[in-house]
Design a protein around this motif. Structure first.
Motif, PDB file in Angstrom:
ATOM      1  N   PRO A  32       0.641  -1.304   0.104  1.00  0.00           N
ATOM      2  CA  PRO A  32      -0.384  -0.045   0.421  1.00  0.00           C
ATOM      3  C   PRO A  32       0.670   1.045  -0.021  1.00  0.00           C
ATOM      4  O   PRO A  32      -0.004   2.300  -0.269  1.00  0.00           O
ATOM      5  CB  PRO A  32      -0.789   0.082   1.984  1.00  0.00           C
ATOM      6  N   GLN A  33       2.342   1.430   0.250  1.00  0.00           N
ATOM      7  CA  GLN A  33       2.734   2.221   0.651  1.00  0.00           C
ATOM      8  C   GLN A  33       4.129   2.811  -0.293  1.00  0.00           C
ATOM      9  O   GLN A  33       4.528   1.188  -0.985  1.00  0.00           O
ATOM     10  CB  GLN A  33       3.855   2.482   2.012  1.00  0.00           C
ATOM     11  N   THR A  34       3.832   3.413  -1.386  1.00  0.00           N
ATOM     12  CA  THR A  34       5.616   3.747  -1.929  1.00  0.00           C
ATOM     13  C   THR A  34       6.428   4.661  -1.597  1.00  0.00           C
ATOM     14  O   THR A  34       7.537   4.498  -2.167  1.00  0.00           O
ATOM     15  CB  THR A  34       4.688   4.491  -3.778  1.00  0.00           C
ATOM     16  N   ARG A  35       6.266   5.207  -0.827  1.00  0.00           N
ATOM     17  CA  ARG A  35       7.310   5.652  -0.060  1.00  0.00           C
ATOM     18  C   ARG A  35       8.559   4.540   0.510  1.00  0.00           C
ATOM     19  O   ARG A  35       9.907   4.966  -0.203  1.00  0.00           O
ATOM     20  CB  ARG A  35       7.157   6.978   1.061  1.00  0.00           C
ATOM     21  N   PRO A  36       8.139   4.082   0.356  1.00  0.00           N
ATOM     22  CA  PRO A  36       9.791   3.156   0.985  1.00  0.00           C
ATOM     23  C   PRO A  36      10.433   2.757  -0.635  1.00  0.00           C
ATOM     24  O   PRO A  36      11.764   2.608  -0.381  1.00  0.00           O
ATOM     25  CB  PRO A  36       9.227   1.219   1.713  1.00  0.00           C
ATOM     26  N   PHE A  37       9.653   2.697  -1.515  1.00  0.00           N
ATOM     27  CA  PHE A  37      10.093   1.850  -2.665  1.00  0.00           C
ATOM     28  C   PHE A  37      10.776   3.490  -3.488  1.00  0.00           C
ATOM     29  O   PHE A  37      11.861   2.802  -4.407  1.00  0.00           O
ATOM     30  CB  PHE A  37       9.211   1.100  -3.147  1.00  0.00           C
ATOM     31  N   ILE A  38      10.107   3.770  -2.670  1.00  0.00           N
ATOM     32  CA  ILE A  38      11.668   5.324  -3.983  1.00  0.00           C
ATOM     33  C   ILE A  38      12.377   5.281  -2.965  1.00  0.00           C
ATOM     34  O   ILE A  38      13.044   5.672  -4.078  1.00  0.00           O
ATOM     35  CB  ILE A  38       9.856   6.403  -3.755  1.00  0.00           C
ATOM     36  N   ALA A  39      12.482   5.113  -1.651  1.00  0.00           N
ATOM     37  CA  ALA A  39      13.549   5.685  -0.938  1.00  0.00           C
ATOM     38  C   ALA A  39      14.900   4.542  -1.286  1.00  0.00           C
ATOM     39  O   ALA A  39      16.628   5.005  -1.681  1.00  0.00           O
ATOM     40  CB  ALA A  39      13.036   5.646   0.537  1.00  0.00           C
TER      41      ALA A  39
END
Length: 385
Positions: free
Chosen positions: A193-200
Motif C-alpha cells: 500500500p505504500q510507495t515511499r519506501p520503494f522510492i527511497a
C-alpha cells in the motif's frame, strides 16, 4: 474499447472478453521481427552456413511452434498454475544446475544452454522467468495481508533472490538475474500500500550505482574479470574498440548513419561487420535501415503490447491472475529497456535480446507461452452489458 469476442451467457447480463488487440499487436510484431531478422542476418548466414535464409528459416519454424503453443496455453485455466507453480520453480532450478554438468554447452564464451536431442538447445534461464512469474504471485496470495509487513516482503524477496542467484551463479547470466529480481520487486511494489519506501530504496540504489561506476572506472584498467572488463569497455568504448568495444562502436555507427528515415530495408552496411548482429544488436540495424522513424515504430508496438497487458492486469478476475500478467508486463518491459540501453551504450553489454525480434528459439517459445497465459486470463474477464 478494443475489439472483443462476446459470448452471451444464459440468464446473465455479462459477456466474455478476449483481447484481440493484444493478439493483433503480437502478430504484427513477430512478422516485423522476421523481416528484420532476415535483413540483418542474410549476409552472416551466407558466410557461416552457406544459406542466407538459415536463421530466418529456423526462426519462422520456432514462431509457428510458438503460436501453436500459445493457443494451447491460452486454453488452460490459469488456476491450474497455482498447483504447478512451486514444481515449475524447482524444475527451473534443477535445469539451471544441469548447465554445470556435461549436458551444459558453451556458446560464444557463455555456458548457459543444455544440449537436447536432434541438435537443439535449451536455455533454462527462460524457464526461470516463467517460473518466477507463476510462483511469486502464489506466495503473495498465501501471505495475504502479511505481505505488507517487512517479514512478508522479505519472504517473497528471498524466493526471488534464490532464483536470481541460481541464474547468476549457475548460468552466469547477469541480465536475466536482474530481470528475475525486477519481476519480484515490481510484484511486491504493486501489492504494497505504500510507495515511499520503494522510492527511497530506488534512489539509494541509483546513488550507489553512480558512485560504484566512478570507483570502478579508476580500478578496472588492471582487472582480468570479463564482466569488469565489460564495464571498462562501456566507459571508454573508443579506447577499447579492439578489446571488446568493437560491437558497441559498430552498432553506434549503424545508428548514426541511418539518419531519421534510414538507408532503406536491406541496405545496411554495418550488418556485415557487427558480430552476432541477429541477436542483441538487431535494433542497431533497424535504426540503420529504417532510421529513427523505424526505431520509434518498434517502440510504439512494444508500448501497445504493454498497454494491452496492463489493461488485462487491471481487469483480471482475481489477485493471482492480475499479478501473473503484471509479471509478464514487467519481464517484457525490462527486457526491451535493457536491450535499448545496451544498443545505445547507456549500460554495459549484457547479451539481452529484443523480445519477438531478435533471433532465439528458446526465447520466442517461452515468450509465446507468456502471451498464451495472458490471453487465457483475458478470456476470463467479465464485462457487464
Amino acid at each position: 474499447m478494443s475489439k472483443t469476442k462476446r459470448v452471451k451467457r444464459k440468464r446473465s447480463n455479462e459477456t466474455i472478453y478476449f483481447d484481440y488487440s493484444l493478439l493483433a499487436v503480437l502478430i504484427f510484431l513477430v512478422c516485423f521481427g522476421l523481416i528484420m531478422l532476415y535483413s540483418a542476418s542474410a549476409y552472416s548466414a551466407l558466410v557461416q552456413h552457406n544459406d542466407s535464409m538459415h536463421y530466418f528459416k529456423r526462426q519462422i519454424l520456432f514462431c509457428i511452434v510458438g503460436f501453436i503453443g500459445m493457443y494451447v496455453v491460452s486454453r488452460i485455466d490459469y488456476h491450474y498454475y497455482i498447483k504447478w507453480a512451486r514444481g515449475i520453480y524447482f524444475v527451473a532450478v534443477v535445469l539451471m544446475a544441469l548447465v554445470q554438468t556435461p549436458l551444459g554447452i558453451e556458446v560464444n564464451g557463455a555456458k548457459r544452454w543444455i544440449q537436447l536431442p536432434f541438435g537443439q538447445q535449451l536455455q533454462p534461464a527462460e524457464i526461470t522467468k516463467i517460473a518466477v512469474i507463476l510462483f511469486i504471485p502464489v506466495l503473495i496470495c498465501q501471505l495475504g495481508r502479511e505481505i505488507r509487513t517487512l517479514k512478508g516482503m522479505g519472504q517473497v524477496f528471498l524466493w526471488g533472490l534464490v532464483a536470481a542467484g541460481c541464474v547468476f551463479i549457475l548460468t552466469e547470466n547477469l541480465s536475466t538475474a536482474v530481470i528475475v529480481m525486477g519481476i519480484t520487486c515490481v510484484m511486491i511494489f504493486v501489492v504494497h500500500p505504500q510507495t515511499r519506501p520503494f522510492i527511497a530504496a530506488a534512489s539509494a540504489g541509483l546513488v550507489l550505482i553512480l558512485v560504484g561506476v566512478q570507483i570502478l572506472d579508476a580500478m578496472l584498467s588492471t582487472s582480468g574479470n570479463f564482466r569488469l572488463r565489460r564495464i571498462l569497455v562501456w566507459l571508454n568504448p573508443e579506447e577499447y574498440a579492439s578489446e571488446g568495444g568493437y560491437q558497441v562502436m559498430q552498432g553506434l555507427y549503424a545508428i548514426g548513419s541511418g539518419g531519421f528515415f534510414g538507408k532503406g530495408l536491406g541496405n545496411s552496411a554495418q550488418k556485415m561487420v557487427i558480430p552476432e548482429v541477429q541477436n542483441d544488436m538487431i535494433l542497431s540495424i533497424i535504426c540503420e535501415e529504417l532510421g529513427v522513424f523505424g526505431a520509434i515504430i518498434v517502440l510504439v508496438l512494444f508500448g501497445l503490447l504493454l498497454f494491452r497487458l496492463m489493461f488485462i492486469a487491471q481487469n483480471a478476475p482475481d489477485v493471482y491472475s492480475s499479478l501473473v500478467v503484471t509479471g509478464i508486463f514487467t519481464h517484457i518491459a525490462l527486457q526491451v529497456l535493457l536491450n535499448v540501453m545496451v544498443v545505445i551504450n547507456l549500460i554495459p553489454t549484457t547479451g539481452i535480446t529484443l523480445p519477438f525480434i531478435s533471433y532465439g528459439g528458446t526465447s520466442i517459445l517461452f515468450l509465446m507461452a507468456e502471451m498464451g497465459i495472458a490471453l487465457g486470463i483475458s478470456a476470463k474477464i467479465k464485462i457487464k452489458e
